[in-house]
Design an enzyme around this catalytic site. Structure first.
Site, PDB file in Angstrom:
ATOM      1  N   HIS A  95      10.657  19.712  31.463  1.00  0.00           N
ATOM      2  CA  HIS A  95      10.862  18.997  32.722  1.00  0.00           C
ATOM      3  C   HIS A  95       9.560  18.399  33.240  1.00  0.00           C
ATOM      4  O   HIS A  95       8.471  18.769  32.806  1.00  0.00           O
ATOM      5  CB  HIS A  95      11.439  19.934  33.791  1.00  0.00           C
ATOM      6  N   ASP A 127       7.870  18.016  37.035  1.00  0.00           N
ATOM      7  CA  ASP A 127       8.127  18.609  38.351  1.00  0.00           C
ATOM      8  C   ASP A 127       8.619  17.563  39.354  1.00  0.00           C
ATOM      9  O   ASP A 127       8.020  16.489  39.484  1.00  0.00           O
ATOM     10  CB  ASP A 127       6.851  19.275  38.896  1.00  0.00           C
ATOM     11  N   HIS A 177       6.640  19.543  30.773  1.00  0.00           N
ATOM     12  CA  HIS A 177       6.149  20.844  30.336  1.00  0.00           C
ATOM     13  C   HIS A 177       7.300  21.832  30.288  1.00  0.00           C
ATOM     14  O   HIS A 177       8.380  21.583  30.837  1.00  0.00           O
ATOM     15  CB  HIS A 177       5.036  21.357  31.264  1.00  0.00           C
ATOM     16  N   ARG A 231       0.988  28.041  41.931  1.00  0.00           N
ATOM     17  CA  ARG A 231       0.882  26.598  41.690  1.00  0.00           C
ATOM     18  C   ARG A 231       0.781  25.837  42.991  1.00  0.00           C
ATOM     19  O   ARG A 231       1.528  26.126  43.939  1.00  0.00           O
ATOM     20  CB  ARG A 231       2.132  26.145  40.936  1.00  0.00           C
TER      21      ARG A 231
END
Ligand code: SIN
Length: 284
Positions: free
Chosen positions: A102, A104, A253, A269
């Site tokens: 995907h 983000d 990723h 994150r």
């Protein structure tokens, strides 16, 4: 600052960075240049506080809060917690995040520009993250296929992501309400490099707009497979205190469950806000 390439397609380590101190403008520009060239930048050995993680990230743009409030750090809402460790006495919603490829925020009207993932605890072996170069995915298509794709848009829907299987239905419904399906271009032009990148994500892209499901399924299956050819990929083996930053406009990723899930993995994150891209999907 030294930059060391880590793989053929993408990924470079930037050395001589100290995130415990504010960075000079020149250093920020050097990291940004390495980021735009290599798409994924790894900076190792940073024993930093949440405040320092946030301050470092702000050098690269405004931060967004994760749309799912349950995954935000209790004290630092800019931090999205990705962990298999129970949180507040219940299984973490993010214990299976990222199992599918995907980009983000591809399901949002304003997809995320970049993400900076920092490792606090990692299992003894595995727990890797893989990245793929979506410029390469586009560049290696035939001119005829490129010309077709440039005309197309796709529907991205957060409601279909497999991670939903590990989250309460009511929380999934909240997420979809907060981010209803959108229509995005299948190929996007990177606003900083001017390069074209393929922009379909196996975890959320459900259909090519205007095509039948059958037509769309075949084309998307090809694009998904093509996007993650071995030669487009960099695989990051984490060490504690690594910072890895990636550009969501030209990469995807995924985090395979390639480790003993009883061993703790705790990552945090920050996410850099992007610019508006598509429109809301109005069909059914
Ligand atoms: C993510 O998809 O943002 C998380 C990746 C990871 O846990 O390695």
């Amino acid at each position: 600052m030294k930059v060391k390439k880590l793989a053929y397609a993408l990924g470079a380590e930037v050395l001589d960075v100290d995130m415990t101190r504010p960075l000079a403008a020149g250093a920020v520009a050097e990291i940004r240049a390495a980021w735009m060239e290599h798409l994924v930048v790894v900076i190792r050995g940073q024993d930093i506080t949440p405040e320092q993680h946030i301050a470092f990230s702000r050098n690269f743009g405004e931060l967004e809060l994760h749309h799912n409030k349950y995954n935000r750090h209790a004290d630092f809402p800019e931090l999205y917690v990705v962990t298999n460790k129970p949180l507040d006495g219940r299984p973490s919603d993010t214990r299976n995040v990222g199992r599918q490829w995907h980009s983000d925020g591809a399901y949002k009207l304003v997809p995320s520009l970049g993400s900076l993932l920092y490792s606090r605890e990692i299992p003894p072996v595995g727990g890797d993250t893989l990245f793929t170069n979506m410029y390469m995915a586009y560049d290696t298509l035939s001119p005829a296929m490129q010309a077709v794709l440039l005309q197309l848009s796709a529907i991205n829907d957060r409601g279909v992501a497999t991670n939903n299987e590990h989250v309460d239905a009511s929380r999934v419904a909240e997420r979809v309400k907060a981010a209803p399906p959108v229509v995005n271009p299948v190929v996007r032009t990177h606003p900083e490099t001017g390069r074209k990148a393929l922009y379909v994500s196996p975890n959320v892209t459900t259909c090519i707009e205007g095509m039948t499901r059958a037509e769309s399924r075949s084309l998307l299956a090809f694009l998904f497979e093509h996007s993650v050819r071995q030669e487009f990929i960099f695989r990051h083996h984490w060490q504690v205190h690594d910072m890895v930053m990636w550009d969501n406009r030209c990469t995807m990723h995924m985090a395979p469950a390639d480790y003993d899930l009883t061993q703790p993995r705790y990552m945090v994150r920050t996410t850099i806000a992007g610019t508006p891209l598509g429109r809301l999907y109005e069909g059914k």
